[in-house]
Motif scaffolding. Sequence first.
Motif, mmCIF file in Angstrom:
data_model
loop_
_atom_site.group_PDB
_atom_site.id
_atom_site.type_symbol
_atom_site.label_atom_id
_atom_site.label_comp_id
_atom_site.label_asym_id
_atom_site.label_seq_id
_atom_site.Cartn_x
_atom_site.Cartn_y
_atom_site.Cartn_z
ATOM 1 N N GLN A 173 2.473 7.591 -3.153
ATOM 2 C CA GLN A 173 1.997 6.931 -1.891
ATOM 3 C C GLN A 173 3.457 7.585 -1.074
ATOM 4 O OE1 GLN A 173 4.422 2.661 -2.281
ATOM 5 N NE2 GLN A 173 3.271 1.988 -0.419
ATOM 6 N N ALA A 174 4.100 7.944 -1.599
ATOM 7 C CA ALA A 174 5.468 8.269 -0.401
ATOM 8 C C ALA A 174 4.827 9.779 -0.069
ATOM 9 C CB ALA A 174 6.447 9.076 -1.213
ATOM 10 N N LEU A 175 4.500 11.064 -0.580
ATOM 11 C CA LEU A 175 3.439 12.171 0.185
ATOM 12 C C LEU A 175 2.261 12.024 0.395
ATOM 13 C CD1 LEU A 175 3.058 14.534 -0.684
ATOM 14 C CD2 LEU A 175 1.933 14.451 -3.136
ATOM 15 N N MET A 176 1.486 10.315 0.365
ATOM 16 C CA MET A 176 0.350 10.203 1.044
ATOM 17 C C MET A 176 1.138 9.597 2.619
ATOM 18 S SD MET A 176 -2.657 8.239 -1.101
ATOM 19 C CE MET A 176 -1.372 6.901 -1.341
ATOM 20 N N LEU A 177 1.769 9.207 2.948
ATOM 21 C CA LEU A 177 2.713 8.968 4.046
ATOM 22 C C LEU A 177 2.937 9.624 4.728
ATOM 23 C CD1 LEU A 177 4.917 5.069 3.420
ATOM 24 C CD2 LEU A 177 3.065 5.514 4.860
ATOM 25 N N VAL A 178 3.700 11.013 3.724
ATOM 26 C CA VAL A 178 4.106 12.041 4.827
ATOM 27 C C VAL A 178 2.983 12.808 5.500
ATOM 28 C CG1 VAL A 178 4.910 14.578 4.122
ATOM 29 C CG2 VAL A 178 6.367 12.413 3.377
ATOM 30 N N GLY A 179 2.042 12.736 4.643
ATOM 31 C CA GLY A 179 0.463 13.235 4.917
ATOM 32 C C GLY A 179 -0.007 12.596 6.262
ATOM 33 N N VAL A 180 0.936 11.166 6.302
ATOM 34 C CA VAL A 180 -0.091 10.706 7.241
ATOM 35 C C VAL A 180 0.591 11.063 8.334
ATOM 36 C CG1 VAL A 180 0.336 8.761 8.576
ATOM 37 C CG2 VAL A 180 -0.996 8.485 6.286
ATOM 38 N N ILE A 230 -11.828 0.665 0.836
ATOM 39 C CA ILE A 230 -13.145 1.263 1.620
ATOM 40 C C ILE A 230 -13.358 0.683 2.955
ATOM 41 C CG2 ILE A 230 -15.799 0.399 0.759
ATOM 42 C CD1 ILE A 230 -14.970 0.444 -1.942
ATOM 43 N N LEU A 231 -12.843 -0.735 2.957
ATOM 44 C CA LEU A 231 -13.261 -0.649 4.509
ATOM 45 C C LEU A 231 -12.853 -0.433 4.988
ATOM 46 C CD1 LEU A 231 -14.785 -4.786 3.278
ATOM 47 C CD2 LEU A 231 -15.579 -3.059 3.542
ATOM 48 N N LYS A 232 -10.475 -0.983 5.031
ATOM 49 C CA LYS A 232 -10.324 -0.328 6.034
ATOM 50 C C LYS A 232 -10.289 1.187 7.220
ATOM 51 C CE LYS A 232 -8.204 -3.989 6.430
ATOM 52 N NZ LYS A 232 -8.008 -5.086 7.268
ATOM 53 N N LYS A 233 -9.944 1.012 8.014
ATOM 54 C CA LYS A 233 -10.105 2.322 8.752
ATOM 55 C C LYS A 233 -8.941 2.885 9.138
ATOM 56 C CE LYS A 233 -14.868 2.476 8.670
ATOM 57 N NZ LYS A 233 -14.853 2.770 7.901
ATOM 58 N N ASN A 234 -7.954 2.219 9.250
ATOM 59 C CA ASN A 234 -6.826 3.017 9.171
ATOM 60 C C ASN A 234 -5.939 3.553 8.080
ATOM 61 O OD1 ASN A 234 -3.498 3.338 10.058
ATOM 62 N ND2 ASN A 234 -3.696 1.858 11.193
ATOM 63 N N LEU A 235 -5.214 4.681 7.849
ATOM 64 C CA LEU A 235 -4.625 5.583 7.712
ATOM 65 C C LEU A 235 -3.827 5.283 6.063
ATOM 66 C CD1 LEU A 235 -4.964 8.971 8.346
ATOM 67 C CD2 LEU A 235 -6.655 8.101 6.654
ATOM 68 N N VAL A 236 -3.108 4.178 7.349
ATOM 69 C CA VAL A 236 -1.728 3.662 7.155
ATOM 70 C C VAL A 236 -2.097 2.234 6.227
ATOM 71 C CG1 VAL A 236 0.245 2.327 7.499
ATOM 72 C CG2 VAL A 236 -0.280 4.149 8.661
ATOM 73 N N MET A 237 -3.699 1.695 6.464
ATOM 74 C CA MET A 237 -3.757 0.305 5.753
ATOM 75 C C MET A 237 -4.770 0.807 4.309
ATOM 76 S SD MET A 237 -2.616 -2.424 7.639
ATOM 77 C CE MET A 237 -3.745 -3.479 6.788
ATOM 78 N N LYS A 238 -5.102 1.664 4.720
ATOM 79 C CA LYS A 238 -5.877 2.139 3.175
ATOM 80 C C LYS A 238 -4.159 2.537 1.769
ATOM 81 C CE LYS A 238 -9.278 4.145 4.860
ATOM 82 N NZ LYS A 238 -10.771 3.867 4.127
ATOM 83 N N ILE A 239 -3.324 3.177 2.631
ATOM 84 C CA ILE A 239 -2.230 3.044 1.756
ATOM 85 C C ILE A 239 -1.800 2.042 1.009
ATOM 86 C CG2 ILE A 239 0.525 4.667 1.556
ATOM 87 C CD1 ILE A 239 -0.613 6.905 3.123
ATOM 88 N N ILE A 240 -1.665 1.310 1.797
ATOM 89 C CA ILE A 240 -0.837 -0.286 1.380
ATOM 90 C C ILE A 240 -2.098 -1.122 0.849
ATOM 91 C CG2 ILE A 240 -0.206 -2.564 2.115
ATOM 92 C CD1 ILE A 240 1.205 -0.808 5.194
ATOM 93 N N ASN A 290 -2.919 13.867 15.904
ATOM 94 C CA ASN A 290 -3.846 12.692 16.334
ATOM 95 C C ASN A 290 -3.652 11.918 17.121
ATOM 96 O OD1 ASN A 290 -6.066 14.425 15.233
ATOM 97 N ND2 ASN A 290 -4.726 13.857 13.051
ATOM 98 N N PRO A 291 -3.768 11.358 18.715
ATOM 99 C CA PRO A 291 -3.841 10.724 19.019
ATOM 100 C C PRO A 291 -3.342 9.081 17.963
ATOM 101 C CG PRO A 291 -4.924 10.940 19.785
ATOM 102 C CD PRO A 291 -5.412 11.992 19.480
ATOM 103 N N THR A 292 -4.566 9.069 17.069
ATOM 104 C CA THR A 292 -4.853 7.394 16.124
ATOM 105 C C THR A 292 -4.942 7.922 15.138
ATOM 106 O OG1 THR A 292 -6.531 5.986 15.877
ATOM 107 C CG2 THR A 292 -6.568 8.289 16.455
ATOM 108 N N LEU A 293 -4.318 7.034 14.241
ATOM 109 C CA LEU A 293 -4.749 7.060 12.936
ATOM 110 C C LEU A 293 -6.194 6.053 12.039
ATOM 111 C CD1 LEU A 293 -1.029 6.337 11.750
ATOM 112 C CD2 LEU A 293 -2.096 8.300 11.570
ATOM 113 N N GLU A 294 -7.023 6.047 12.892
ATOM 114 C CA GLU A 294 -8.030 6.420 12.567
ATOM 115 C C GLU A 294 -8.739 6.934 11.961
ATOM 116 O OE1 GLU A 294 -9.665 2.184 12.396
ATOM 117 O OE2 GLU A 294 -7.164 2.111 13.394
ATOM 118 N N SER A 295 -9.397 6.896 10.980
ATOM 119 C CA SER A 295 -10.063 7.814 10.224
ATOM 120 C C SER A 295 -11.289 8.521 10.557
ATOM 121 C CB SER A 295 -10.413 7.810 8.464
ATOM 122 O OG SER A 295 -11.239 6.182 8.815
#
Length: 111
Positions: free
Chosen positions: A83-90, A18-28, A97-102
Motif C-alpha cells: 500500500q505504501a509503495l502504491m501511494l508513492v506511485g500515485v 473495479i468500479l472506482k476511477k480515482n487511484l487513491v480510492m482503488k488503493i483504499i 498529471n492534474p488529476t488522479l482519475e485513471s
Amino acid sequence: MLEALVFLTILLGFFGIILKKNLVMKIISMDVMSTGVIAYYVVFAAREGLFTPIVGDVSKGPYADPVPQAVILTAIVIGFSIQALMLVGVMKLAQNNPTLESNEIEKSNMP
C-alpha cells in the motif's frame, strides 16, 4: 453470519477496485479487500478450547498452531508495504498529471 459479513467486505473491496476511477480510492478498496481476506482467514481458523503453546505448567492437551498467526502477521506487513509503495506511485503520477482519475491519465499518456 460473521462469515457472510466478512465475505461482503471482500466483495465491497473487489467492486471498489473495479468500479472506482480515482487511484487513491482503488488503493483504499484494495486495503479493504485485503483486510476482509485476513479477517476471513481468522474467522475460519478460530477454534474454541485450544491452549497457547507456551512452556509452563499447562496440562497436555490440544494446542493452537502458531504458524497461521505468523502467516497473518506476515500478510499484514506485506499488505502495508504494498500500500505504501502504491501511494508513492500515485504521488509520482500526481506530479505529472492534474488529476488522479485513471481514464484521464490513460488519455493523456496515449501516443
